[in-house]
Design a protein around this motif. Structure first.
Motif, PDB file in Angstrom:
ATOM      1  N   TYR A  16       0.694  -0.817   0.206  1.00 54.86           N
ATOM      2  CA  TYR A  16      -0.167  -0.287   0.434  1.00 54.86           C
ATOM      3  C   TYR A  16       0.380   1.127   0.431  1.00 54.86           C
ATOM      4  N   GLU A  17       1.726   1.034   0.533  1.00 56.11           N
ATOM      5  CA  GLU A  17       2.839   2.383   0.326  1.00 56.11           C
ATOM      6  C   GLU A  17       3.695   2.521  -0.664  1.00 56.11           C
ATOM      7  N   THR A  18       3.780   1.845  -0.974  1.00 58.08           N
ATOM      8  CA  THR A  18       4.201   1.566  -3.055  1.00 58.08           C
ATOM      9  C   THR A  18       2.865   2.130  -3.897  1.00 58.08           C
ATOM     10  N   VAL A  19       2.135   1.881  -3.450  1.00 61.98           N
ATOM     11  CA  VAL A  19       0.683   2.610  -4.177  1.00 61.98           C
ATOM     12  C   VAL A  19       0.290   3.718  -3.984  1.00 61.98           C
ATOM     13  N   ALA A  20       0.671   4.040  -2.427  1.00 66.48           N
ATOM     14  CA  ALA A  20       0.349   5.924  -2.366  1.00 66.48           C
ATOM     15  C   ALA A  20       1.226   6.070  -2.838  1.00 66.48           C
ATOM     16  N   GLU A  21       2.623   5.820  -3.354  1.00 66.33           N
ATOM     17  CA  GLU A  21       3.266   6.790  -2.954  1.00 66.33           C
ATOM     18  C   GLU A  21       2.682   7.303  -4.888  1.00 66.33           C
ATOM     19  N   LYS A  22       2.813   6.071  -5.884  1.00 63.48           N
ATOM     20  CA  LYS A  22       2.555   6.012  -6.877  1.00 63.48           C
ATOM     21  C   LYS A  22       1.359   7.002  -7.381  1.00 63.48           C
ATOM     22  N   LEU A  23       0.637   6.764  -6.622  1.00 60.13           N
ATOM     23  CA  LEU A  23      -1.060   7.978  -7.172  1.00 60.13           C
ATOM     24  C   LEU A  23      -0.909   9.262  -6.354  1.00 60.13           C
ATOM     25  N   ARG A  24      -0.559   8.838  -4.861  1.00 64.62           N
ATOM     26  CA  ARG A  24       0.586  10.922  -4.658  1.00 64.62           C
ATOM     27  C   ARG A  24       1.014  11.117  -6.120  1.00 64.62           C
ATOM     28  N   ALA A  57      -3.943   2.624   0.731  1.00 60.60           N
ATOM     29  CA  ALA A  57      -3.313   3.652  -0.055  1.00 60.60           C
ATOM     30  C   ALA A  57      -4.359   4.954   0.103  1.00 60.60           C
ATOM     31  N   LEU A  58      -5.699   4.393  -0.485  1.00 60.55           N
ATOM     32  CA  LEU A  58      -5.906   5.965  -0.116  1.00 60.55           C
ATOM     33  C   LEU A  58      -6.743   6.479   1.172  1.00 60.55           C
ATOM     34  N   LYS A  59      -6.545   5.441   2.295  1.00 59.63           N
ATOM     35  CA  LYS A  59      -6.590   5.501   3.511  1.00 59.63           C
ATOM     36  C   LYS A  59      -5.757   6.928   3.941  1.00 59.63           C
ATOM     37  N   VAL A  60      -4.338   6.504   3.412  1.00 61.76           N
ATOM     38  CA  VAL A  60      -2.745   7.395   3.507  1.00 61.76           C
ATOM     39  C   VAL A  60      -3.075   8.788   3.036  1.00 61.76           C
ATOM     40  N   LEU A  61      -3.565   8.573   2.086  1.00 60.97           N
ATOM     41  CA  LEU A  61      -3.647  10.295   1.059  1.00 60.97           C
ATOM     42  C   LEU A  61      -4.964  10.671   1.764  1.00 60.97           C
ATOM     43  N   ALA A  63      -6.081  10.963   4.666  1.00 62.96           N
ATOM     44  CA  ALA A  63      -5.006  11.296   5.822  1.00 62.96           C
ATOM     45  C   ALA A  63      -4.706  12.741   5.988  1.00 62.96           C
ATOM     46  N   GLU A  64      -3.752  12.654   4.722  1.00 62.30           N
ATOM     47  CA  GLU A  64      -2.370  13.826   4.138  1.00 62.30           C
ATOM     48  C   GLU A  64      -3.825  14.836   3.653  1.00 62.30           C
ATOM     49  N   GLY A  65      -5.006  14.994   3.207  1.00 58.99           N
ATOM     50  CA  GLY A  65      -5.887  15.760   2.798  1.00 58.99           C
ATOM     51  C   GLY A  65      -5.456  15.760   1.343  1.00 58.99           C
ATOM     52  N   LEU A  66      -5.217  15.225   0.931  1.00 59.69           N
ATOM     53  CA  LEU A  66      -5.037  14.967  -0.969  1.00 59.69           C
ATOM     54  C   LEU A  66      -6.210  14.929  -1.328  1.00 59.69           C
ATOM     55  N   VAL A  67      -6.943  13.167  -0.286  1.00 60.67           N
ATOM     56  CA  VAL A  67      -8.110  12.668  -0.700  1.00 60.67           C
ATOM     57  C   VAL A  67      -9.179  12.822  -0.314  1.00 60.67           C
ATOM     58  N   THR A  68     -10.981  12.774  -0.724  1.00 59.46           N
ATOM     59  CA  THR A  68     -11.811  12.716  -0.050  1.00 59.46           C
ATOM     60  C   THR A  68     -12.680  11.973  -0.437  1.00 59.46           C
ATOM     61  N   MET A  69     -13.016  11.585   0.666  1.00 59.38           N
ATOM     62  CA  MET A  69     -13.759  10.146   0.749  1.00 59.38           C
ATOM     63  C   MET A  69     -15.258   9.952   0.767  1.00 59.38           C
ATOM     64  N   LYS A  70     -16.061  10.037  -0.469  1.00 61.85           N
ATOM     65  CA  LYS A  70     -17.106   9.819  -0.066  1.00 61.85           C
ATOM     66  C   LYS A  70     -18.621   9.227  -0.110  1.00 61.85           C
ATOM     67  N   PRO A  71     -18.965   9.012   0.833  1.00 62.74           N
ATOM     68  CA  PRO A  71     -19.891   7.944   0.935  1.00 62.74           C
ATOM     69  C   PRO A  71     -20.759   7.442  -0.616  1.00 62.74           C
ATOM     70  N   ARG A  72     -20.708   5.697  -0.565  1.00 60.49           N
ATOM     71  CA  ARG A  72     -21.190   5.573  -1.702  1.00 60.49           C
ATOM     72  C   ARG A  72     -21.087   6.179  -2.967  1.00 60.49           C
ATOM     73  N   ARG A  73     -19.818   6.684  -2.970  1.00 59.66           N
ATOM     74  CA  ARG A  73     -19.382   7.585  -4.311  1.00 59.66           C
ATOM     75  C   ARG A  73     -18.308   7.506  -4.915  1.00 59.66           C
ATOM     76  N   GLY A  74     -17.045   6.681  -3.332  1.00 56.26           N
ATOM     77  CA  GLY A  74     -15.996   6.709  -4.438  1.00 56.26           C
ATOM     78  C   GLY A  74     -15.395   7.801  -3.307  1.00 56.26           C
ATOM     79  N   ALA A  75     -13.679   7.882  -3.740  1.00 58.16           N
ATOM     80  CA  ALA A  75     -13.004   8.246  -3.693  1.00 58.16           C
ATOM     81  C   ALA A  75     -12.679   9.391  -4.538  1.00 58.16           C
ATOM     82  N   TYR A  76     -11.817  11.107  -4.125  1.00 53.45           N
ATOM     83  CA  TYR A  76     -12.428  11.907  -5.489  1.00 53.45           C
ATOM     84  C   TYR A  76     -10.644  12.965  -4.939  1.00 53.45           C
TER      85      TYR A  76
END
Length: 218
Positions: A16-24, A57-61, A63-76
């Motif tokens: 997940y750390e590698t994935v978080a790095e790539k997505l970041r 990875a999405l949870k990590v991002l 927490a950093e503020g880069l991703v917003t999780m929206k219930p039933r809609r996913g990650a933005y």
């Protein structure tokens, strides 16, 4: 049985750390722009991974503020509002002005020389915007490292990541690079003199100008 000494074995990095790095990297480069929906199925297929490391990875991002999780809609990818920009700049002003005062009060001559060298590089990079951005970030990061408060450094690192989401980056406004450089000169002069009050005031003024540039561009 392996003959490799236990002490020499490198710890395996969690997927997940590698994935978080790539997505970041995609988010900060705006390959995934602010407001974009993150297609988890597409990324899993592209990177040959399961949903589990991606979701970690999405949870990590998030927490950093880069991703917003929206219930039933996913990650933005987080989209910065005017209020968000204002709040981030004000926090940075508080944290970095305090660091500047500490550096002015107790930095060694060698540490001031490090900042002088970075500032000289910044002066020379005025015509190269991307290099100027990188050196500006390096200067601020080194100032914080010299102030030697790991909690402040961690918070500022996260805030600066979030700042990169803003399409109206303050340094993009016409004339702002030159203005920023002049503010850095004033800050360096205060650090050189060991004037903590002036260094704190210069840092606050620097972020106030940055906020004005970022918000007036909207």
């Amino acid at each position: 049985m392996s003959n490799t000494p236990v002490a020499s074995r490198r710890p395996v990095r969690p997927m997940y750390e590698t994935v978080a790095e790539k997505l970041r990297a995609r988010i900060l480069s705006h390959a995934l722009a602010p407001g974009n929906w993150i297609d988890e199925q597409l990324l899993c297929s592209e990177w040959g991974i399961s949903r589990t490391p991606l979701r970690e990875a999405l949870k990590v991002l998030a927490a950093e503020g880069l991703v917003t999780m929206k219930p039933r809609r996913g990650a933005y990818v987080t989209q910065m509002s005017l209020r968000d920009v204002s709040e981030v700049y004000r926090l940075l002003a508080l944290l970095e002005s305090d660091a500047a005062a500490e550096v002015a009060a107790r930095a060694t001559p060698a540490q001031i020389a490090e900042l002088e060298a970075l500032h000289a590089e910044l002066e020379a990079a005025l015509d190269d915007r991307e290099r100027f951005f990188a050196l500006n970030e390096a200067f601020h990061h080194r100032l914080l490292a010299i102030a030697d408060n790991r909690w402040r450094l961690q918070i500022v690192d996260d805030l600066r990541k979030v700042m990169k989401l803003d399409r109206h980056h303050s340094l993009l406004r016409e004339g702002r690079l030159e203005q920023s450089l002049a503010e850095h000169r004033a800050l360096m002069a205060a650090l050189r003199r060991g004037d903590a009050a002036a260094a704190e005031a210069m840092a606050r003024a620097h972020f106030a100008s940055g906020l004005d540039a970022a918000t007036s561009a909207r």
